[in-house]
Design a protein around this motif. Structure first.
Motif, PDB file in Angstrom:
ATOM      1  N   LEU A   1     -19.254  -2.900  -7.599  1.00 48.90           N
ATOM      2  CA  LEU A   1     -19.025  -3.868  -8.672  1.00 48.90           C
ATOM      3  C   LEU A   1     -17.619  -3.620  -9.213  1.00 48.90           C
ATOM      4  N   VAL A   2     -16.778  -4.655  -9.147  1.00 50.50           N
ATOM      5  CA  VAL A   2     -15.402  -4.562  -9.615  1.00 50.50           C
ATOM      6  C   VAL A   2     -15.250  -5.429 -10.859  1.00 50.50           C
ATOM      7  N   VAL A   3     -14.966  -4.803 -11.993  1.00 45.31           N
ATOM      8  CA  VAL A   3     -14.749  -5.509 -13.259  1.00 45.31           C
ATOM      9  C   VAL A   3     -13.288  -5.328 -13.629  1.00 45.31           C
ATOM     10  N   GLN A   4     -12.515  -6.369 -13.428  1.00 44.33           N
ATOM     11  CA  GLN A   4     -11.077  -6.294 -13.673  1.00 44.33           C
ATOM     12  C   GLN A   4     -10.616  -7.601 -14.298  1.00 44.33           C
ATOM     13  N   ARG A   5      -9.505  -7.525 -15.007  1.00 44.05           N
ATOM     14  CA  ARG A   5      -8.991  -8.691 -15.714  1.00 44.05           C
ATOM     15  C   ARG A   5      -8.633  -9.814 -14.750  1.00 44.05           C
ATOM     16  N   THR A   6      -8.588 -11.023 -15.286  1.00 45.33           N
ATOM     17  CA  THR A   6      -8.190 -12.190 -14.511  1.00 45.33           C
ATOM     18  C   THR A   6      -6.768 -11.991 -13.993  1.00 45.33           C
ATOM     19  N   GLY A   7      -6.552 -12.308 -12.724  1.00 43.53           N
ATOM     20  CA  GLY A   7      -5.236 -12.160 -12.127  1.00 43.53           C
ATOM     21  C   GLY A   7      -4.977 -10.796 -11.512  1.00 43.53           C
ATOM     22  N   TRP A   8      -5.947  -9.884 -11.608  1.00 43.67           N
ATOM     23  CA  TRP A   8      -5.765  -8.528 -11.080  1.00 43.67           C
ATOM     24  C   TRP A   8      -5.749  -8.515  -9.561  1.00 43.67           C
ATOM     25  N   GLY A   9      -6.480  -9.429  -8.923  1.00 47.86           N
ATOM     26  CA  GLY A   9      -6.504  -9.469  -7.466  1.00 47.86           C
ATOM     27  C   GLY A   9      -7.863  -9.163  -6.876  1.00 47.86           C
ATOM     28  N   LYS A  10      -8.922  -9.609  -7.553  1.00 42.95           N
ATOM     29  CA  LYS A  10     -10.267  -9.341  -7.042  1.00 42.95           C
ATOM     30  C   LYS A  10     -10.525 -10.079  -5.728  1.00 42.95           C
ATOM     31  N   SER A  11     -10.015 -11.319  -5.620  1.00 42.25           N
ATOM     32  CA  SER A  11     -10.251 -12.071  -4.385  1.00 42.25           C
ATOM     33  C   SER A  11      -9.550 -11.421  -3.196  1.00 42.25           C
ATOM     34  N   ALA A  12      -8.428 -10.745  -3.439  1.00 41.57           N
ATOM     35  CA  ALA A  12      -7.749 -10.043  -2.349  1.00 41.57           C
ATOM     36  C   ALA A  12      -8.650  -8.956  -1.765  1.00 41.57           C
ATOM     37  N   VAL A  13      -9.434  -8.319  -2.622  1.00 40.20           N
ATOM     38  CA  VAL A  13     -10.331  -7.259  -2.145  1.00 40.20           C
ATOM     39  C   VAL A  13     -11.295  -7.812  -1.108  1.00 40.20           C
ATOM     40  N   TYR A  14     -11.935  -8.949  -1.413  1.00 43.85           N
ATOM     41  CA  TYR A  14     -12.950  -9.387  -0.454  1.00 43.85           C
ATOM     42  C   TYR A  14     -12.352 -10.087   0.753  1.00 43.85           C
ATOM     43  N   PHE A  15     -11.194 -10.700   0.632  1.00 44.39           N
ATOM     44  CA  PHE A  15     -10.603 -11.294   1.831  1.00 44.39           C
ATOM     45  C   PHE A  15     -10.056 -10.218   2.779  1.00 44.39           C
ATOM     46  N   ILE A  16      -9.493  -9.171   2.214  1.00 49.11           N
ATOM     47  CA  ILE A  16      -9.023  -8.068   3.060  1.00 49.11           C
ATOM     48  C   ILE A  16     -10.205  -7.375   3.723  1.00 49.11           C
TER      49      ILE A  16
ATOM     50  N   SER B   1      -7.228   1.674   7.791  1.00 55.38           N
ATOM     51  CA  SER B   1      -6.433   2.497   6.883  1.00 55.38           C
ATOM     52  C   SER B   1      -5.919   1.653   5.729  1.00 55.38           C
ATOM     53  N   ARG B   2      -5.358   2.319   4.744  1.00 52.73           N
ATOM     54  CA  ARG B   2      -4.759   1.596   3.614  1.00 52.73           C
ATOM     55  C   ARG B   2      -3.603   0.734   4.099  1.00 52.73           C
ATOM     56  N   GLN B   3      -2.882   1.186   5.122  1.00 52.50           N
ATOM     57  CA  GLN B   3      -1.777   0.396   5.654  1.00 52.50           C
ATOM     58  C   GLN B   3      -2.280  -0.904   6.283  1.00 52.50           C
ATOM     59  N   ASP B   4      -3.424  -0.831   6.948  1.00 52.55           N
ATOM     60  CA  ASP B   4      -4.016  -2.059   7.490  1.00 52.55           C
ATOM     61  C   ASP B   4      -4.293  -3.058   6.359  1.00 52.55           C
ATOM     62  N   ALA B   5      -4.831  -2.546   5.265  1.00 49.24           N
ATOM     63  CA  ALA B   5      -5.137  -3.412   4.125  1.00 49.24           C
ATOM     64  C   ALA B   5      -3.862  -3.964   3.501  1.00 49.24           C
ATOM     65  N   GLN B   6      -2.822  -3.115   3.428  1.00 49.24           N
ATOM     66  CA  GLN B   6      -1.552  -3.566   2.851  1.00 49.24           C
ATOM     67  C   GLN B   6      -0.951  -4.717   3.661  1.00 49.24           C
ATOM     68  N   GLU B   7      -1.046  -4.629   4.971  1.00 47.29           N
ATOM     69  CA  GLU B   7      -0.475  -5.670   5.830  1.00 47.29           C
ATOM     70  C   GLU B   7      -1.191  -7.003   5.624  1.00 47.29           C
ATOM     71  N   ILE B   8      -2.510  -6.971   5.452  1.00 43.72           N
ATOM     72  CA  ILE B   8      -3.252  -8.215   5.214  1.00 43.72           C
ATOM     73  C   ILE B   8      -2.912  -8.771   3.834  1.00 43.72           C
ATOM     74  N   LEU B   9      -2.754  -7.877   2.846  1.00 47.92           N
ATOM     75  CA  LEU B   9      -2.375  -8.325   1.506  1.00 47.92           C
ATOM     76  C   LEU B   9      -1.045  -9.070   1.537  1.00 47.92           C
ATOM     77  N   GLU B  10      -0.102  -8.570   2.317  1.00 47.63           N
ATOM     78  CA  GLU B  10       1.204  -9.235   2.405  1.00 47.63           C
ATOM     79  C   GLU B  10       1.076 -10.617   3.020  1.00 47.63           C
ATOM     80  N   GLN B  11       0.132 -10.786   3.943  1.00 42.92           N
ATOM     81  CA  GLN B  11      -0.125 -12.120   4.485  1.00 42.92           C
ATOM     82  C   GLN B  11      -0.703 -13.039   3.419  1.00 42.92           C
ATOM     83  N   LEU B  12      -1.530 -12.483   2.548  1.00 42.70           N
ATOM     84  CA  LEU B  12      -2.164 -13.278   1.497  1.00 42.70           C
ATOM     85  C   LEU B  12      -1.203 -13.618   0.369  1.00 42.70           C
TER      86      LEU B  12
END
Length: 695
Positions: A44-59, A7-18
């Motif tokens: 394909l995710v095209v987003q500005r630097t600092g947006w949090g692209k690495s968080a997507v793949y680690f989560i 769920s999105r909550q599962d992803a949110q919890e991992i983001l908080e760890q990161l």
């Protein structure tokens, strides 16, 4: 083990760890994670630097592992990126490791961890994808069992991208070997419409659909300015005068390695804690320098583009460019290092008239003409593989261009890397001349756009976003922060005394010219009986400066690009200063000039002046033998072969060292081969001197 859809909550919890308890998952972050983890899609995710692209793949990697899927494979282009990502993964309890050129001693252990299922994330450089051992033994297991494949800095996949790398094209082969249910994520901050379409098509190989998520590229913390500060010395003086007013610590970009070292030395002399960071910096030193900048132990790193993608310092306070990159897209990528977690960061461009000359030089290293490429293919048609070193003497390409050609031919299927070197595949290959011409045209348009950026009256951030086809950019939008929007101009003026002090420091003449120490391999193939260490070459020499220097560079370029004439007095004065500071073991007793096809009057007049001023025996000019003229071969072995027997042996020379004078030093082989002729005629040593070094 979690068996339900995350769920999105599962992803949110991992983001908080990161990223900490205050972090909040963005809608597009969740859209990408859901597509990868729940629907097993390609995105394909095209987003500005600092947006949090690495968080997507680690989560996504963490959620997939919880559901019993295999390790995530992340293809990353730079060591700095890998180190930062491994550290980020550990924060979330993710077991991560990297395979790259700086940790070769760990490769076997990491391969074993991959086979044993003891890794959650493996980061690999694109070059590793075609290492024979990795490709044949490790990669198939990863492709079979991978939970997720990530292509970071995905604009490198596209030859339309500003930082295209041939090794990245192998990713298409990797993706084709994946099962249709293995999700794939590509991320970048620097992709215009054409690059987005190209990368999305490559991700969708096999007819799979690619989800494209593009966001706005505005960076609200960045204050963009262009400062007209004059010539190279004036720009360096401006930097020395203003560096302590810039917030926090940051990066000063230069266009060449020589400039990075010159500026770093100048600023250290002024008491600033700075260091040079270039592609020639050793891996261990790079890591330490990155740590010093992250820890604010230096005011700035004076860097080439080697410090670029992936370096993550959220509070980086400024990015200054001494000289403009050749593309607004590359410029946006570099300035994106600043202000990720600060309210304000200064971004200042100090362009120079010589920038275009440097762009042209790097542009000359583009893909070679068809006849040279086909010769590479023909030489690899034999029964045995050839190493790059063995192939080099057979084709007139220097090592770096030859390696590029081999990579392109490899991904095109015409050659293959195996243990022991390279072999031809016999697969027909076509030289796509139209593509290379179109790419050259695109590069020229980018260079013109970079020149337009410097003089535009538009909002500078809107200009850069327009170059990247930002889908959220509104007509006539203004950022309200750049110098054009606010009307607040940064003055390029510096005090006359500061400018003169800087000019004097940069104009100190004298750069060591290191001699060649080893004959190139494969000379026997060309009929030249030379191998091993060079024992009859010249001693270390000197030049006034490099053509890329901030100080003498412009003066030397003007001299050597201009008409042939007697040597000017200011140049003679610089030569005298270099010779006076030269710590030779024995002073030269004579001077001789090398034959010059372009500047015979310049070099002969310099020889005569040195003979007079230094009371040296004037030995005249070492003349080319009939039928021999200057060589243009790029490859070391070919140059040596062409220079062998190139000069008429002089009459017996008096004992003592000879000062051997030329206009410019390039590869070092001309001086090496000429020195052998002079020493064979009786000189006890040869001391090379040239007006300029090309790099």
């Amino acid at each position: 083990m979690v068996t339900r859809d995350p769920s999105r909550q599962d992803a949110q919890e991992i983001l908080e760890q990161l990223a900490g308890p205050a972090a909040r998952l963005r809608d597009d972050q969740w859209a990408a994670i859901e597509a990868l983890v729940v629907h097993r899609r390609r995105a394909l995710v095209v987003q500005r630097t600092g947006w949090g692209k690495s968080a997507v793949y680690f989560i996504a990697a963490t959620l997939l592992r919880r559901n019993g899927h295999g390790a995530t494979v992340i293809v990353s282009p730079l060591l700095a990126l890998m180190r930062n990502q491994v550290a980020a993964a550990e924060k979330a309890g993710v077991r991560a490791a990297t395979i790259n050129s700086s940790n070769m001693t760990d490769w076997d252990a990491i391969h074993a961890r991959v086979r044993g299922g003891d890794l959650d994330v493996l980061l690999v450089s694109p070059e590793r994808l075609n290492n024979p051992d990795f490709r044949d033994s490790v990669l198939p297991e990863l492709a079979r069992d991978a939970g997720l494949v990530v292509v970071d800095e995905a604009h490198c996949v596209s030859d339309w991208g500003h930082d295209f790398r041939p090794d990245y094209r192998r990713i298409r082969t990797l993706l084709a070997d994946l099962g249709s249910d293995v999700p794939v994520l590509a991320t970048t901050a620097t992709a215009n419409d054409r690059v987005v379409a190209d990368v999305a098509a490559q991700l969708g190989v096999g007819g799979l659909d690619t989800l494209v998520l593009r966001g706005g590229l505005d960076r609200e913390s960045l204050r963009l300015s262009v400062v007209a500060a004059g010539n190279p010395a004036q720009r360096a003086a401006w930097l020395a005068a203003h560096l302590d007013t810039l917030p926090g610590s940051g990066i000063v970009y230069t266009l060449t390695v020589a400039q990075a070292h010159d500026v770093a030395a100048l600023l250290r002399d002024r008491g600033f804690p700075v260091a040079a960071y270039t592609g020639a910096t050793e891996a261990a030193e790079r890591e330490q320098l990155e740590a010093d900048l992250l820890g604010n132990r230096v005011k700035a790193l004076i860097a080439t583009s080697a410090l670029g993608m992936g370096f993550d310092k959220p509070d980086l306070g400024f990015v200054v460019h001494l000289g403009a990159p050749s593309s607004p897209i590359a410029y946006y990528q570099q300035v994106g290092r600043a202000g990720r977690a600060t309210e304000r960061a200064e971004v200042i461009l100090l362009p120079g008239r010589e920038d275009a000359d440097i762009w042209r030089y790097f542009g000359s290293l583009a893909f070679p003409p068809e006849q040279l490429v086909r010769k590479v293919i023909r030489e690899l048609d034999g029964d045995r593989p050839l190493s790059t070193a063995a192939l080099e003497p057979l084709v007139d390409l220097n090592r770096s261009r030859l390696e590029m050609v081999l990579k392109v031919l490899d991904v095109d299927g015409a050659v293959r890397r195996v243990k022991g070197g390279w072999v031809g595949t016999g697969v027909p290959w076509e030289y796509d001349e139209q593509r290379y011409r179109t790419l050259d045209d695109a590069r020229r348009r980018e260079q013109q756009a970079m020149l337009d950026y410097q003089v535009t009256e538009r909002c500078r951030m809107a200009f850069l976003r327009g170059q990247l086809d930002d889908p959220t950019l509104a007509p006539d939008e203004r950022c309200g922060r750049c110098d054009n929007c606010t009307g607040e101009r940064v003055s390029g003026d510096v005090a006359d005394a500061d400018a003169e002090q800087t000019r004097a420091a940069l104009m100190r003449p004298g750069v060591e010219l290191a001699p060649r120490k080893q004959w190139p391999t494969g000379l026997a193939t060309l009929g030249i009986a030379l191998s091993g260490r060079i024992t009859d070459g010249p001693s270390p020499g000197r030049v006034i400066g490099r053509l890329t220097d901030l100080g003498w560079g412009a003066r030397l370029r003007a001299l050597l690009d201009g008409p042939d004439a007697d040597v000017p007095d200011d140049v003679v004065g610089a030569v005298v200063k270099v010779l006076a500071a030269w710590d030779w073991a024995q002073r030269p007793t004579a001077v001789m000039a090398l034959d010059s096809a372009t500047h015979p009057l310049l070099i002969s007049s310099l020889r005569a002046r040195l003979a007079e001023l230094g009371r040296l025996t004037d030995l005249g000019t070492l003349r080319y033998a009939p039928g021999h003229r200057p060589v243009s071969a790029a490859n070391s072995a070919y140059r040596v072969a062409a220079l062998n027997g190139a000069w008429e042996p002089p009459d017996a020379l008096p004992d003592g060292p000879v000062l051997l004078v030329d206009d410019r030093a390039d590869t070092g082989w001309t001086m090496t081969m000429a020195a052998r002729v002079v020493r064979a005629a009786g000189a006890t040593d040869v001391l090379p001197f040239a007006l300029a070094a090309t790099s």
